[in-house]
Design an enzyme around this catalytic site. Sequence first.
Site, mmCIF file in Angstrom:
data_model
loop_
_atom_site.group_PDB
_atom_site.id
_atom_site.type_symbol
_atom_site.label_atom_id
_atom_site.label_comp_id
_atom_site.label_asym_id
_atom_site.label_seq_id
_atom_site.Cartn_x
_atom_site.Cartn_y
_atom_site.Cartn_z
ATOM 1 C CG ASP A 1 -0.953 -1.146 7.643
ATOM 2 O OD1 ASP A 1 -0.437 -0.024 7.809
ATOM 3 O OD2 ASP A 1 -1.462 -1.502 6.569
ATOM 4 C CG HIS B 1 0.117 3.841 9.943
ATOM 5 N ND1 HIS B 1 0.438 4.790 9.010
ATOM 6 C CD2 HIS B 1 -0.355 2.777 9.244
ATOM 7 C CE1 HIS B 1 0.174 4.323 7.798
ATOM 8 N NE2 HIS B 1 -0.294 3.099 7.918
ATOM 9 C CD GLU C 1 -3.262 0.860 1.944
ATOM 10 O OE1 GLU C 1 -3.151 0.137 2.958
ATOM 11 O OE2 GLU C 1 -4.309 1.474 1.652
ATOM 12 C CG HIS D 1 -5.131 -3.742 5.453
ATOM 13 N ND1 HIS D 1 -5.905 -2.943 4.668
ATOM 14 C CD2 HIS D 1 -3.931 -3.131 5.506
ATOM 15 C CE1 HIS D 1 -5.221 -1.868 4.313
ATOM 16 N NE2 HIS D 1 -4.022 -1.967 4.813
HETATM 17 FE FE1 FEO Z 1 -2.266 -0.685 4.650
HETATM 18 FE FE2 FEO Z 1 -0.633 1.630 6.310
HETATM 19 O O1 FEO Z 1 -1.101 0.715 4.753
#
Ligand code: FEO
Length: 387
Positions: A163, A222, A80, A144
């Site tokens: 993630d 994150h 991603e 995910h």
């Molecule tokens: Fe699923 Fe933080 O990208």
Amino acid sequence: MKAIEIRNGIYWVGSIDWSMRTFHGYATSRGSSYNAYLIIDDKIALIDTVKEPFKEELLERVSSVVDPAKIDYIISSHVEADHSGAIPFMAAHCPHAKIITSQPQGLKGLTAYYGDLPYQPVKAGDSISLGSRTLQFVPIPMLHWPDSMVTYCPEEKILFSNDAFGQHLASVNRFDDENDLPLIMYEAKKYYANILMLYGAQAQKAMKALGSLDIDMILTGHGISWRSNIKDIFAAYQKWSTFDVDDHAVVVFDSMWHSTEKMAVAVTEGFRQGGIPAVMHDIKATPLSDIVTDILTSKYLACGSPTINNQMMPTIASFLCYLKGLSPKNHRAFAFGSYGWGGQSAKLVEDGLKDAGCEICHELIRIQNIPSKAQLKALTEEVAKIK
Ligand code: FEO
């Protein structure tokens, strides 16, 4: 922009996105960060990159520690773009680096996004040696995305979790014990509810795989990383991934002229009188992503809509669509709504709740025109009996 040393030879080199307020529809009222990590050993590894607009910041932080041209590995935990967006840019500045990605899905995804780069695909059980440290790769498919993987360094007892266990939360402080713990836990729950709820079974598999690791530190992709409350975030993931709900209720509604709103207030009071803590969300005031965060651990859900043009309110249809996509489990629900003449909305809401996987625990409740005090009192008493 400088790197932040986390441990001897291990640095945070990511970026903080203070201004982001939506992440593909997920309302991120507290911003986020894209965490990337640099490990300096005999070999040098960069774990993940950042969203493309932050690529210069990543390069600057890396360059504050080491010449980027000396990087041997760029590890892509997940295709991603919030983590991989700066891979082509960094690859150009790291001409000798191999890009480690999962086989086959990471390789397929990165190639589709960025074309032919010097990829080195890895699978479960593969590892690389940096010298005094080893990096072991653990796929966590569908947490995910199909390609998702985490990296474990046994010598440091550090899990680079991407993630998993993260939050959309901007902070200059990198660790749980430097931030407000209830806020981090709420944002971790919100992240799980909106990004991972659909993948409970896969989360359970991942928890089993990660549960056997000796972990001192979880460096997330994150928000805030974990070093003092690792047991707590593992316990929370255990609860969320098994759809373990509390005897709480969420009341969600939209209203045109306050009649369905009056019903929502009566329903909320009914849960309270029945001993079930309840929260009420006017869908015009609360983002869907916050509503589903409350729903994740609440056994009861009541959803109300007036009738408009023979339909439910489009806002409620949108909520039910979003909820269905997350595939919630173990919720008992009912529909309610006011109406002027047709009165189709409550049945449509009930169908939407069933479609989202909820068990209907009370027949739908409709009141024509403006609810009277007596009708609202009766509604409260009826809801107070729900078990
Ligand atoms: Fe699923 Fe933080 O990208």
